[in-house]
Design a protein around this motif. Sequence first.
Motif, PDB file in Angstrom:
ATOM      1  N   GLN A   7      38.568  60.589  46.756  1.00 44.42           N
ATOM      2  CA  GLN A   7      40.424  60.807  47.054  1.00 44.42           C
ATOM      3  C   GLN A   7      40.635  61.940  46.734  1.00 44.42           C
ATOM      4  O   GLN A   7      41.349  62.933  46.877  1.00 44.42           O
ATOM      5  N   LYS A  11      43.384  63.849  48.794  1.00 45.80           N
ATOM      6  CA  LYS A  11      45.276  64.390  48.474  1.00 45.80           C
ATOM      7  C   LYS A  11      45.162  65.393  48.610  1.00 45.80           C
ATOM      8  O   LYS A  11      45.862  65.438  49.127  1.00 45.80           O
ATOM      9  N   ILE A  40      47.031  55.334  46.816  1.00 46.50           N
ATOM     10  CA  ILE A  40      46.831  56.559  47.732  1.00 46.50           C
ATOM     11  C   ILE A  40      47.659  55.867  49.051  1.00 46.50           C
ATOM     12  O   ILE A  40      48.374  56.291  49.962  1.00 46.50           O
ATOM     13  N   LYS A  41      47.003  54.417  49.805  1.00 43.14           N
ATOM     14  CA  LYS A  41      47.357  54.505  50.964  1.00 43.14           C
ATOM     15  C   LYS A  41      49.611  54.324  50.425  1.00 43.14           C
ATOM     16  O   LYS A  41      49.407  54.517  51.762  1.00 43.14           O
ATOM     17  N   THR A  43      50.832  56.104  48.877  1.00 41.98           N
ATOM     18  CA  THR A  43      51.712  57.058  48.869  1.00 41.98           C
ATOM     19  C   THR A  43      51.629  57.997  50.269  1.00 41.98           C
ATOM     20  O   THR A  43      52.755  58.382  50.825  1.00 41.98           O
TER      21      THR A  43
END
Length: 220
Positions: A7, A11, A40-41, A43
């Motif tokens: 992750q 990022k 996250i997807k 974003t």
Amino acid sequence: MFYWPNQNAVKFIAKKIYPEIYKKFNEIKFTLIGMVPENIKRTLERDNFIFTGSITGVNLNKILKESTIALCPVTEGSGMKVKILNYCAAGLPVITTTIGASGYERVKSLIIENNLNKYPEIIINLLNHSYKMKILGKKNRIAIEKYYDLDKIADKTIQIYQEILNNFYYKTKKIQTRKVLKLPLPIWLQEKRVKKIRNKNYYIIKNGKIVFKKEGNKFA
């Protein structure tokens, strides 16, 4: 990408690498292979990021064949990264860290850079010199075939076991009865997978210091 070191790598790619590359190559796309948390997807949905989802049902060979450069900017974690094996087998140039390259020391053509801030510059340089990418990719493929091919590893393993069997012998007179040592059982045996538990002590150690302990039914 539910594993936090991955992750963090994603990022960093999104916040630091992507903006710099986009200034020079606005058609650039980043493909993230595997499961990814929804936050996250969401974003990254607006940017040039492609999410494959679970690897099950994904044509990995097709994705790698259509790719240009492989990234593994991980700064945490342990063990060999299988993604490096896949990247090299596909003949891609690979940019990674010392941790990412751990276990692949024989692949001398990996681009190893621990300063992640230098990644945009390295990528742009490669994209501007396609012949460099081809040379590095070819060297990666050759190294993987030479040192990490599954058939060769299997043959070597069989050879080692065969040599052990061929040289194995024993004499009955040399076999001695050993006394059974009475040692406390491992702590994981407390998980009710066995009936007999001798060691009821439990410790959590951080930086060489005991930060938590349980002795029997007492907490400290």
